[in-house]
Each structure stands twice: as C-alpha cells, then as structure tokens.
Design a protein around this motif. Structure first.
Motif, PDB file in Angstrom:
ATOM      1  N   ASP A   6       0.843  -1.183   0.000  1.00 40.05           N
ATOM      2  CA  ASP A   6       0.000   0.000   0.000  1.00 40.05           C
ATOM      3  C   ASP A   6       0.881   1.236   0.000  1.00 40.05           C
ATOM      4  N   ALA A   7       0.251   2.399  -0.158  1.00 45.50           N
ATOM      5  CA  ALA A   7       0.992   3.649  -0.279  1.00 45.50           C
ATOM      6  C   ALA A   7       0.275   4.746   0.498  1.00 45.50           C
ATOM      7  N   LYS A   8       1.004   5.811   0.803  1.00 47.19           N
ATOM      8  CA  LYS A   8       0.415   7.003   1.404  1.00 47.19           C
ATOM      9  C   LYS A   8       0.568   8.122   0.386  1.00 47.19           C
ATOM     10  N   ILE A   9      -0.546   8.652  -0.070  1.00 46.28           N
ATOM     11  CA  ILE A   9      -0.565   9.731  -1.048  1.00 46.28           C
ATOM     12  C   ILE A   9      -0.999  10.999  -0.317  1.00 46.28           C
ATOM     13  N   THR A  10      -0.344  12.114  -0.596  1.00 49.89           N
ATOM     14  CA  THR A  10      -0.706  13.396  -0.003  1.00 49.89           C
ATOM     15  C   THR A  10      -1.134  14.347  -1.112  1.00 49.89           C
ATOM     16  N   ILE A  19      -3.541   3.408   0.724  1.00 43.78           N
ATOM     17  CA  ILE A  19      -4.084   3.243  -0.623  1.00 43.78           C
ATOM     18  C   ILE A  19      -3.416   2.026  -1.263  1.00 43.78           C
ATOM     19  N   PRO A  20      -4.189   1.069  -1.780  1.00 48.46           N
ATOM     20  CA  PRO A  20      -3.559  -0.066  -2.460  1.00 48.46           C
ATOM     21  C   PRO A  20      -2.727   0.419  -3.651  1.00 48.46           C
ATOM     22  N   CYS A  21      -1.569  -0.186  -3.844  1.00 47.84           N
ATOM     23  CA  CYS A  21      -0.665   0.241  -4.928  1.00 47.84           C
ATOM     24  C   CYS A  21      -1.352   0.230  -6.286  1.00 47.84           C
ATOM     25  N   ASP A  22      -2.263  -0.704  -6.509  1.00 43.33           N
ATOM     26  CA  ASP A  22      -2.969  -0.768  -7.791  1.00 43.33           C
ATOM     27  C   ASP A  22      -3.893   0.427  -8.009  1.00 43.33           C
ATOM     28  N   SER A  23      -4.333   1.086  -6.926  1.00 45.67           N
ATOM     29  CA  SER A  23      -5.253   2.221  -7.023  1.00 45.67           C
ATOM     30  C   SER A  23      -4.555   3.562  -7.146  1.00 45.67           C
ATOM     31  N   VAL A  24      -3.256   3.609  -6.907  1.00 52.90           N
ATOM     32  CA  VAL A  24      -2.525   4.887  -6.918  1.00 52.90           C
ATOM     33  C   VAL A  24      -2.629   5.595  -8.274  1.00 52.90           C
ATOM     34  N   PRO A  25      -2.388   4.927  -9.414  1.00 53.89           N
ATOM     35  CA  PRO A  25      -2.509   5.650 -10.691  1.00 53.89           C
ATOM     36  C   PRO A  25      -3.912   6.209 -10.929  1.00 53.89           C
ATOM     37  N   ASP A  26      -4.956   5.460 -10.557  1.00 52.82           N
ATOM     38  CA  ASP A  26      -6.328   5.947 -10.735  1.00 52.82           C
ATOM     39  C   ASP A  26      -6.619   7.134  -9.824  1.00 52.82           C
ATOM     40  N   TRP A  48     -14.964  17.901   2.829  1.00 54.25           N
ATOM     41  CA  TRP A  48     -14.331  16.628   2.526  1.00 54.25           C
ATOM     42  C   TRP A  48     -13.738  16.680   1.133  1.00 54.25           C
ATOM     43  N   LEU A  49     -12.569  16.087   0.965  1.00 55.52           N
ATOM     44  CA  LEU A  49     -12.004  15.871  -0.356  1.00 55.52           C
ATOM     45  C   LEU A  49     -12.481  14.497  -0.794  1.00 55.52           C
ATOM     46  N   VAL A  50     -13.212  14.449  -1.894  1.00 60.38           N
ATOM     47  CA  VAL A  50     -13.782  13.211  -2.408  1.00 60.38           C
ATOM     48  C   VAL A  50     -13.078  12.877  -3.716  1.00 60.38           C
ATOM     49  N   VAL A  51     -12.488  11.689  -3.782  1.00 63.54           N
ATOM     50  CA  VAL A  51     -11.754  11.266  -4.969  1.00 63.54           C
ATOM     51  C   VAL A  51     -12.385   9.964  -5.487  1.00 63.54           C
TER      52      VAL A  51
END
Length: 77
Positions: A6-10, A19-26, A48-51
């Motif tokens: 998984d990853a942490k995106i800011t 965040i699952p690594c597969d979802s990071v590009p999306d 809220w930030l909604v992505v």
C-alpha cells in the motif's frame, strides 16, 4: 510505497494512507483530471475531499477548516 503493498498519497497536505498500490494511478488521474471535488456539510461544519476512482471506489478525507486550496474551493458539490 510501503512493503505491505500500500501507499500514502498526499494531496494538498491531505493524507490518504493505506491506498492499495494498484489504485494509486487511478487516484492521481482523478485528482489531475478534475474528478476529485470537495463536499461540504452544514452540520457538523466540515469539508471533505472526495476522490472517485473508476470502478465505483471512492476515497474521502476531511479537509481542515480554512485550509481548503483554491482549486478545491471551486469544485464544491
């Protein structure tokens, strides 16, 4: 990126941990193409930030009051 896949995106000082690594590009594509938006509530007063991601998955994180960046303020829904 973390070893447990998984990853942490800011985004604008708003952290999305786990965040699952597969979802990071999306997730990044949603932010950069304008699909990400802000959602406000009256009670309790909060933004809220909604992505939304392709496939129906959505990530939501609270935005601290008074720190909403201008681009996010234009996309309140």
């Amino acid at each position: 990126m973390f070893p447990d896949d998984d990853a942490k995106i800011t985004v604008e000082d708003i952290e999305f941990p786990g965040i699952p690594c597969d979802s990071v590009p999306d997730l990044l594509q949603s932010v950069h193409t304008g699909m990400a938006h802000a959602k406000g509530t009256i009670f309790p007063p909060c933004s809220w930030l909604v992505v939304p991601l392709p496939g129906g998955e959505t990530y939501k994180k609270p935005v601290p009051r008074g720190t909403r960046p201008p681009w996010l303020g234009r996309s309140v829904r």
